[in-house]
Design a protein around this motif. Structure first.
Motif, PDB file in Angstrom:
ATOM      1  N   THR A  15       0.825  -1.203   0.000  1.00 34.68           N
ATOM      2  CA  THR A  15       0.000   0.000   0.000  1.00 34.68           C
ATOM      3  C   THR A  15       0.861   1.256   0.000  1.00 34.68           C
ATOM      4  O   THR A  15       0.549   2.224  -0.685  1.00 34.68           O
ATOM      5  CB  THR A  15      -0.940   0.002   1.219  1.00 34.68           C
ATOM      6  OG1 THR A  15      -1.745  -1.177   1.171  1.00 34.68           O
ATOM      7  CG2 THR A  15      -1.847   1.202   1.218  1.00 34.68           C
TER       8      THR A  15
ATOM      9  N   ARG B  96       2.312   1.748  -3.505  1.00 31.59           N
ATOM     10  CA  ARG B  96       1.258   2.253  -4.402  1.00 31.59           C
ATOM     11  C   ARG B  96       0.997   3.731  -4.136  1.00 31.59           C
ATOM     12  O   ARG B  96       0.895   4.535  -5.065  1.00 31.59           O
ATOM     13  CB  ARG B  96      -0.030   1.456  -4.210  1.00 31.59           C
ATOM     14  CG  ARG B  96      -1.167   1.965  -5.077  1.00 31.59           C
ATOM     15  CD  ARG B  96      -2.396   1.061  -4.960  1.00 31.59           C
ATOM     16  NE  ARG B  96      -3.430   1.519  -5.830  1.00 31.59           N
ATOM     17  CZ  ARG B  96      -4.546   2.111  -5.413  1.00 31.59           C
ATOM     18  NH1 ARG B  96      -4.788   2.265  -4.126  1.00 31.59           N
ATOM     19  NH2 ARG B  96      -5.445   2.522  -6.280  1.00 31.59           N
ATOM     20  N   SER B  97       0.919   4.098  -2.877  1.00 31.12           N
ATOM     21  CA  SER B  97       0.680   5.484  -2.504  1.00 31.12           C
ATOM     22  C   SER B  97       1.810   6.385  -3.003  1.00 31.12           C
ATOM     23  O   SER B  97       1.559   7.461  -3.560  1.00 31.12           O
ATOM     24  CB  SER B  97       0.541   5.580  -0.977  1.00 31.12           C
ATOM     25  OG  SER B  97       0.460   6.914  -0.570  1.00 31.12           O
TER      26      SER B  97
ATOM     27  N   GLN C 192      -5.597   7.496  -4.168  1.00 24.98           N
ATOM     28  CA  GLN C 192      -4.831   7.202  -2.955  1.00 24.98           C
ATOM     29  C   GLN C 192      -5.645   6.282  -2.047  1.00 24.98           C
ATOM     30  O   GLN C 192      -6.860   6.420  -1.936  1.00 24.98           O
ATOM     31  CB  GLN C 192      -4.505   8.495  -2.201  1.00 24.98           C
ATOM     32  CG  GLN C 192      -3.363   9.266  -2.782  1.00 24.98           C
ATOM     33  CD  GLN C 192      -2.007   8.618  -2.525  1.00 24.98           C
ATOM     34  OE1 GLN C 192      -1.862   7.700  -1.742  1.00 24.98           O
ATOM     35  NE2 GLN C 192      -1.010   9.118  -3.235  1.00 24.98           N
ATOM     36  N   PRO C 193      -4.986   5.319  -1.376  1.00 26.89           N
ATOM     37  CA  PRO C 193      -5.712   4.375  -0.531  1.00 26.89           C
ATOM     38  C   PRO C 193      -6.344   5.006   0.716  1.00 26.89           C
ATOM     39  O   PRO C 193      -7.341   4.499   1.215  1.00 26.89           O
ATOM     40  CB  PRO C 193      -4.662   3.336  -0.138  1.00 26.89           C
ATOM     41  CG  PRO C 193      -3.346   3.855  -0.574  1.00 26.89           C
ATOM     42  CD  PRO C 193      -3.576   4.972  -1.521  1.00 26.89           C
ATOM     43  N   ASP C 194      -5.801   6.110   1.210  1.00 26.24           N
ATOM     44  CA  ASP C 194      -6.383   6.771   2.377  1.00 26.24           C
ATOM     45  C   ASP C 194      -7.660   7.491   1.953  1.00 26.24           C
ATOM     46  O   ASP C 194      -7.703   8.113   0.898  1.00 26.24           O
ATOM     47  CB  ASP C 194      -5.378   7.768   2.958  1.00 26.24           C
ATOM     48  CG  ASP C 194      -5.783   8.279   4.324  1.00 26.24           C
ATOM     49  OD1 ASP C 194      -6.807   8.972   4.412  1.00 26.24           O
ATOM     50  OD2 ASP C 194      -5.069   7.977   5.295  1.00 26.24           O
TER      51      ASP C 194
ATOM     52  N   ILE D 270      -4.662  13.626   2.334  1.00 25.67           N
ATOM     53  CA  ILE D 270      -4.023  13.405   1.032  1.00 25.67           C
ATOM     54  C   ILE D 270      -3.501  14.724   0.474  1.00 25.67           C
ATOM     55  O   ILE D 270      -2.356  14.819   0.032  1.00 25.67           O
ATOM     56  CB  ILE D 270      -5.015  12.770   0.021  1.00 25.67           C
ATOM     57  CG1 ILE D 270      -5.520  11.422   0.500  1.00 25.67           C
ATOM     58  CG2 ILE D 270      -4.406  12.680  -1.370  1.00 25.67           C
ATOM     59  CD1 ILE D 270      -4.455  10.396   0.693  1.00 25.67           C
TER      60      ILE D 270
ATOM     61  N   MET E  52       1.262  10.752   6.146  1.00 24.07           N
ATOM     62  CA  MET E  52       0.667   9.612   5.437  1.00 24.07           C
ATOM     63  C   MET E  52       0.958   8.258   6.065  1.00 24.07           C
ATOM     64  O   MET E  52       0.103   7.382   6.025  1.00 24.07           O
ATOM     65  CB  MET E  52       1.172   9.598   3.988  1.00 24.07           C
ATOM     66  CG  MET E  52       0.583  10.656   3.112  1.00 24.07           C
ATOM     67  SD  MET E  52      -1.208  10.551   2.930  1.00 24.07           S
ATOM     68  CE  MET E  52      -1.372   8.985   2.083  1.00 24.07           C
ATOM     69  N   TYR E  53       2.134   8.085   6.610  1.00 18.76           N
ATOM     70  CA  TYR E  53       2.555   6.720   6.909  1.00 18.76           C
ATOM     71  C   TYR E  53       2.834   6.464   8.386  1.00 18.76           C
ATOM     72  O   TYR E  53       3.297   5.372   8.754  1.00 18.76           O
ATOM     73  CB  TYR E  53       3.774   6.356   6.053  1.00 18.76           C
ATOM     74  CG  TYR E  53       3.527   6.673   4.592  1.00 18.76           C
ATOM     75  CD1 TYR E  53       2.469   6.072   3.900  1.00 18.76           C
ATOM     76  CD2 TYR E  53       4.293   7.593   3.906  1.00 18.76           C
ATOM     77  CE1 TYR E  53       2.216   6.379   2.575  1.00 18.76           C
ATOM     78  CE2 TYR E  53       4.041   7.902   2.570  1.00 18.76           C
ATOM     79  CZ  TYR E  53       3.003   7.294   1.919  1.00 18.76           C
ATOM     80  OH  TYR E  53       2.752   7.602   0.607  1.00 18.76           O
TER      81      TYR E  53
END
Length: 109
Positions: free
Chosen positions: A2, A5-6, A54-56, A62, A105-106
């Motif tokens: 993930t 990808r992000s 975006q997965p979030d 974002i 983000m992480y």
């Protein structure tokens, strides 16, 4: 996976937004014409779409994180495309922004 990808989506979004803005700039400021402006508008629209992948699910997160990517990406674009040479303060600022991206983000939630 993930996170990878992000990160890839952030890179694609940066290319679309910064490239789109550059195309509009070239069309208007450098008098290259409406085709350049039109291509820039399309690229800017593509940026808006890519950001939604975006997965979030939090728009504010974002967009805030992307701000840091935009800062670093704009300096990189200037170096690669326009021959701009950032000074140490530009580089330090971009690194601070990218650290902010990572935290926003992480960070574990």
């Amino acid at each position: 996976m993930t996170v990878v990808r992000s990160l890839l989506l952030f890179v694609v979004a940066a290319l679309a937004e910064i490239g789109g803005a550059w195309l509009v700039w070239q069309g208007v400021r450098e008098h290259r014409g409406l085709l350049w402006v039109g291509a820039g508008i399309i690229a800017l629209g593509l940026y808006g779409f890519v950001a939604t992948l975006q997965p979030d699910a939090n728009f504010g997160r974002i967009l805030a994180a992307y701000g840091g990517v935009f800062v670093a990406g704009s300096l990189a674009w200037g170096m690669l495309i326009d021959g701009f040479r950032p000074d140490r303060w530009d580089v330090i600022g971009a690194v601070v922004c990218l650290i902010g991206v990572a935290v926003i983000m992480y960070a574990p939630r």
